[in-house]
Design an enzyme around this catalytic site. Sequence first.
Site, PDB file in Angstrom:
ATOM      1  NE  ARG A   1      -9.448  -6.552   2.857  1.00 29.27           N
ATOM      2  CZ  ARG A   1      -8.519  -5.883   3.112  1.00 29.27           C
ATOM      3  NH1 ARG A   1      -8.079  -4.938   1.697  1.00 29.27           N
ATOM      4  NH2 ARG A   1      -8.161  -5.483   4.092  1.00 29.27           N
TER       5      ARG A   1
ATOM      6  CB  THR B   1      -1.161  -0.081   1.345  1.00 29.35           C
ATOM      7  OG1 THR B   1      -2.376  -1.149   1.105  1.00 29.35           O
ATOM      8  CG2 THR B   1      -1.857   1.392   0.803  1.00 29.35           C
TER       9      THR B   1
ATOM     10  CB  THR C   1       0.952   0.281   4.926  1.00 32.21           C
ATOM     11  OG1 THR C   1       0.861  -0.808   4.592  1.00 32.21           O
ATOM     12  CG2 THR C   1       2.173   0.782   5.786  1.00 32.21           C
ATOM     13  N   GLY C   2      -0.780  -1.850   6.212  1.00 34.16           N
ATOM     14  CA  GLY C   2      -0.746  -3.070   6.654  1.00 34.16           C
ATOM     15  C   GLY C   2      -2.111  -3.657   6.803  1.00 34.16           C
TER      16      GLY C   2
HETATM   17  C1  SD4 Z   1      -5.171  -3.164   3.186  1.00 35.82           C
HETATM   18  N1  SD4 Z   1      -4.266  -2.275   4.018  1.00 35.82           N
HETATM   19  O1  SD4 Z   1      -6.047  -3.386   1.597  1.00 35.82           O
HETATM   20  C2  SD4 Z   1      -4.490  -2.610   2.660  1.00 35.82           C
HETATM   21  C3  SD4 Z   1      -2.783  -3.575   2.099  1.00 35.82           C
HETATM   22  C4  SD4 Z   1      -1.944  -3.877   3.102  1.00 35.82           C
HETATM   23  O2  SD4 Z   1      -0.797  -4.624   3.769  1.00 35.82           O
HETATM   24  O3  SD4 Z   1      -1.519  -3.216   3.239  1.00 35.82           O
HETATM   25  N2  SD4 Z   1      -1.340  -4.599   3.129  1.00 35.82           N
HETATM   26  O4  SD4 Z   1      -5.388  -4.251   4.217  1.00 35.82           O
END
Ligand code: SD4
Length: 344
Positions: free
Chosen positions: A236, A208, A259-260
């Site tokens: 989703r 992200t 992010t996460g």
């Molecule tokens: C999500 N935050 O869709 C985004 C993707 C991401 O680690 O950053 N994943 O959950």
Amino acid sequence: SPGLPMVINTWGGPFTAATSAAYLAMRRRGGNATALDAVVAGCATCERDQCDGTVGYGGSPDEECETTLDALIMDGSTFGVGAVAALRRVRDAIAVARMVMEHTRHTMLAGDQATAFAVQNGFREQSLSTPASEAACRTWREAKCQPNYRVDVRPDASSSCGPYAPLSHQTHLDAGGGTNQQSLSLSSSSSSSSSSHSSPSSPTSHDTLSLIALHPSGRHAAGTTTNGAAHKVPGRVGDGPIPGSGSYVDSEVGGCGATGDGDVMMRFLPCYQAVESMRRGMSPGEAAEDAVGRMVRRFPDVKAGIVVVDKHGRHAGAASGWTFTYAYRGGEMEDAEVVTVEPL
Ligand code: SD4
């Protein structure tokens, strides 16, 4: 602070291409590029270059092997916000999000109808799959999707593919590791691990792009673009397009990008939290740690990283569950610099 204009975003590595593209947009055009233009320039760079496979087309296929995109843009002065969620078959997620903000009274469009809006307004419709994403997804499906699976027969099985079994409380908490990691390599897909969402993240995995652009005029902006979590249930939507979760900015205070594991993070609006904490007097570092700490107290295994910047360009990050990096470039800097943030 290196001075304004300044751009700061989640992750280093290939994501510094976005940092510099956004920075140079404000720098080169002698102030003509606004912070919003810079956010689009930065995010579009990663959408086009598929930064790490976690932004743009061809990454993080869902259970049915389709890539869909989430994006958000926010104007920190007008509080204009535009977002697309689960955008299908259009690559330019951040540009469509901006069009939602500037051409409609709405804030977020989703799914096929977001696609229809984009196509109506001149964006090209094309597949978001690539041979690599399709091959990776097929491998994953062979390992995880059992066509004869039935909830009443195998209630203990992990719900990698539908129909879905109820999650135990513990599984639910474990889902805190549910990030999309290296979605294209999918090397864990053939392992016998019971959940595709529980493998530890390698330090090089990035997910992200969330980016904040600080303009010398004081009119700041922020945005997020992502293809979400790999093997997500079709439909989703992650934290990326949620204002205050994926990113947030108030020109009077500062901004934040995240992010996460969006499925957990969106419950906490960490970027809203961090900006509000700065408004009440916390430094960027205190605000970042406070926002991540709130998630960690409830979900100790959550993978999260946020980058926080005040309106003057003072910056900090906080992370949990992985080593997070962020990049920035401002003032007279010749290149982006990357900061490493160890987990709380
Ligand atoms: C999500 N935050 O869709 C985004 C993707 C991401 O680690 O950053 N994943 O959950």
